[in-house]
Design a protein around this motif. Structure first.
Motif, PDB file in Angstrom:
ATOM      1  N   VAL A 120       0.862  -1.178   0.000  1.00 30.87           N
ATOM      2  CA  VAL A 120       0.000   0.000   0.000  1.00 30.87           C
ATOM      3  C   VAL A 120       0.901   1.231   0.000  1.00 30.87           C
ATOM      4  O   VAL A 120       1.894   1.287   0.728  1.00 30.87           O
ATOM      5  CB  VAL A 120      -0.907   0.017   1.256  1.00 30.87           C
ATOM      6  N   LEU A 121       0.549   2.209  -0.814  1.00 28.91           N
ATOM      7  CA  LEU A 121       1.190   3.521  -0.815  1.00 28.91           C
ATOM      8  C   LEU A 121       0.109   4.508  -0.412  1.00 28.91           C
ATOM      9  O   LEU A 121      -0.815   4.757  -1.177  1.00 28.91           O
ATOM     10  CB  LEU A 121       1.720   3.885  -2.208  1.00 28.91           C
ATOM     11  N   GLU A 122       0.202   5.040   0.790  1.00 29.10           N
ATOM     12  CA  GLU A 122      -0.833   5.945   1.298  1.00 29.10           C
ATOM     13  C   GLU A 122      -0.336   7.381   1.203  1.00 29.10           C
ATOM     14  O   GLU A 122       0.668   7.751   1.819  1.00 29.10           O
ATOM     15  CB  GLU A 122      -1.180   5.591   2.749  1.00 29.10           C
ATOM     16  N   GLY A 123      -1.031   8.177   0.408  1.00 31.54           N
ATOM     17  CA  GLY A 123      -0.709   9.595   0.321  1.00 31.54           C
ATOM     18  C   GLY A 123       0.455   9.918  -0.600  1.00 31.54           C
ATOM     19  O   GLY A 123       0.798   9.167  -1.501  1.00 31.54           O
ATOM     20  N   HIS A 124       1.066  11.056  -0.334  1.00 29.22           N
ATOM     21  CA  HIS A 124       2.085  11.632  -1.210  1.00 29.22           C
ATOM     22  C   HIS A 124       3.468  11.033  -0.968  1.00 29.22           C
ATOM     23  O   HIS A 124       4.431  11.738  -0.664  1.00 29.22           O
ATOM     24  CB  HIS A 124       2.085  13.154  -1.042  1.00 29.22           C
ATOM     25  N   VAL A 125       3.563   9.721  -1.134  1.00 29.52           N
ATOM     26  CA  VAL A 125       4.825   9.000  -0.942  1.00 29.52           C
ATOM     27  C   VAL A 125       5.778   9.398  -2.071  1.00 29.52           C
ATOM     28  O   VAL A 125       5.420   9.314  -3.245  1.00 29.52           O
ATOM     29  CB  VAL A 125       4.581   7.477  -0.937  1.00 29.52           C
ATOM     30  N   PRO A 126       6.997   9.834  -1.729  1.00 31.15           N
ATOM     31  CA  PRO A 126       7.943  10.234  -2.771  1.00 31.15           C
ATOM     32  C   PRO A 126       8.460   9.038  -3.575  1.00 31.15           C
ATOM     33  O   PRO A 126       8.484   7.895  -3.079  1.00 31.15           O
ATOM     34  CB  PRO A 126       9.079  10.901  -1.995  1.00 31.15           C
ATOM     35  N   ILE A 127       8.864   9.305  -4.793  1.00 33.31           N
ATOM     36  CA  ILE A 127       9.362   8.261  -5.685  1.00 33.31           C
ATOM     37  C   ILE A 127      10.524   7.505  -5.044  1.00 33.31           C
ATOM     38  O   ILE A 127      10.601   6.277  -5.137  1.00 33.31           O
ATOM     39  CB  ILE A 127       9.772   8.870  -7.045  1.00 33.31           C
ATOM     40  N   GLU A 128      11.416   8.205  -4.357  1.00 35.22           N
ATOM     41  CA  GLU A 128      12.567   7.547  -3.728  1.00 35.22           C
ATOM     42  C   GLU A 128      12.131   6.516  -2.685  1.00 35.22           C
ATOM     43  O   GLU A 128      12.750   5.461  -2.555  1.00 35.22           O
ATOM     44  CB  GLU A 128      13.495   8.580  -3.071  1.00 35.22           C
ATOM     45  N   ALA A 129      11.071   6.814  -1.961  1.00 35.03           N
ATOM     46  CA  ALA A 129      10.561   5.873  -0.960  1.00 35.03           C
ATOM     47  C   ALA A 129       9.913   4.664  -1.639  1.00 35.03           C
ATOM     48  O   ALA A 129      10.038   3.536  -1.163  1.00 35.03           O
ATOM     49  CB  ALA A 129       9.572   6.559  -0.026  1.00 35.03           C
ATOM     50  N   VAL A 130       9.234   4.885  -2.766  1.00 41.30           N
ATOM     51  CA  VAL A 130       8.638   3.782  -3.521  1.00 41.30           C
ATOM     52  C   VAL A 130       9.745   2.878  -4.053  1.00 41.30           C
ATOM     53  O   VAL A 130       9.670   1.651  -3.956  1.00 41.30           O
ATOM     54  CB  VAL A 130       7.744   4.299  -4.675  1.00 41.30           C
ATOM     55  N   GLU A 131      10.797   3.485  -4.582  1.00 41.22           N
ATOM     56  CA  GLU A 131      11.919   2.701  -5.107  1.00 41.22           C
ATOM     57  C   GLU A 131      12.592   1.903  -3.989  1.00 41.22           C
ATOM     58  O   GLU A 131      12.945   0.737  -4.174  1.00 41.22           O
ATOM     59  CB  GLU A 131      12.911   3.616  -5.816  1.00 41.22           C
ATOM     60  N   LYS A 132      12.766   2.509  -2.824  1.00 40.75           N
ATOM     61  CA  LYS A 132      13.347   1.811  -1.678  1.00 40.75           C
ATOM     62  C   LYS A 132      12.460   0.631  -1.276  1.00 40.75           C
ATOM     63  O   LYS A 132      12.951  -0.476  -1.029  1.00 40.75           O
ATOM     64  CB  LYS A 132      13.514   2.779  -0.503  1.00 40.75           C
ATOM     65  N   LEU A 133      11.167   0.858  -1.229  1.00 44.94           N
ATOM     66  CA  LEU A 133      10.212  -0.189  -0.870  1.00 44.94           C
ATOM     67  C   LEU A 133      10.313  -1.371  -1.825  1.00 44.94           C
ATOM     68  O   LEU A 133      10.392  -2.528  -1.407  1.00 44.94           O
ATOM     69  CB  LEU A 133       8.790   0.388  -0.880  1.00 44.94           C
ATOM     70  N   MET A 134      10.332  -1.085  -3.115  1.00 45.35           N
ATOM     71  CA  MET A 134      10.326  -2.148  -4.110  1.00 45.35           C
ATOM     72  C   MET A 134      11.683  -2.837  -4.223  1.00 45.35           C
ATOM     73  O   MET A 134      11.753  -3.985  -4.660  1.00 45.35           O
ATOM     74  CB  MET A 134       9.861  -1.600  -5.465  1.00 45.35           C
ATOM     75  N   THR A 135      12.746  -2.173  -3.827  1.00 44.82           N
ATOM     76  CA  THR A 135      14.081  -2.789  -3.834  1.00 44.82           C
ATOM     77  C   THR A 135      14.285  -3.657  -2.600  1.00 44.82           C
ATOM     78  O   THR A 135      14.742  -4.798  -2.696  1.00 44.82           O
ATOM     79  CB  THR A 135      15.176  -1.697  -3.880  1.00 44.82           C
TER      80      THR A 135
END
Length: 160
Positions: free
Chosen positions: A95-110
């Motif tokens: 889940v990505l809730e709200g204005h999650v920055p791209i860098e945090a999404v990349e960290k999550l998926m890595t």
């Protein structure tokens, strides 16, 4: 692609439910596909969607008048709620809730931690979709979806 659902009763009349909507997000196969649930009038949510698309993600949006059920089914803790809820991931959904920055999404998926998702609670000024200021300082929290666990800081924007 944007779908507008103005009333939950319309969705129910069409044979859809919030359960079916969230389940649809779980059918996405690729790690770069994001399903976003947002209200139709939220410009900052649309700015977040466009930023994610510009970063190379494939994004499908579903507009809904009320996101309460979606957030609850996604396991978002009340204190971490924001203006939109998204799902990402192939076999491991997050889940990505709200204005999650791209860098945090990349960290999550890595890193692929054993969590339910991440949240940028509220609408921090300077976050992605809220002005996108690379110097803005705000926290992104990880949550498990379990009521007995306290969310932990996952990423700190503006401190990299």
């Amino acid at each position: 692609m944007t779908k507008t659902i103005t009333l939950m009763s319309v969705a129910l009349a069409m044979g859809l439910s919030a359960n079916a909507t969230v389940a649809r997000a779980e059918t996405l196969d690729a790690d770069n596909q994001i399903m976003v649930f947002k209200t139709p009038w939220c410009g900052c949510c649309q700015a977040w969607v466009e930023a994610m698309e510009n970063a190379g993600y494939s994004v499908e949006t579903t507009d809904m008048e009320d996101l309460t059920t979606t957030k609850r089914q996604a396991g978002v803790p009340g204190g971490l709620e924001a203006c939109h809820t998204a799902m990402i991931g192939g076999e491991r959904k997050y889940v990505l809730e709200g204005h999650v920055p791209i860098e945090a999404v990349e960290k999550l998926m890595t890193e692929r931690p054993d969590i339910r998702g991440v949240s940028t609670p509220g609408m921090p000024m300077g976050s992605l979709g809220m002005g996108d200021d690379p110097e803005a300082n705000y926290a992104v929290y990880a949550f498990t979806g379990r009521a007995d666990e306290t969310p932990a800081v996952f990423f700190e924007a503006g401190k990299q």
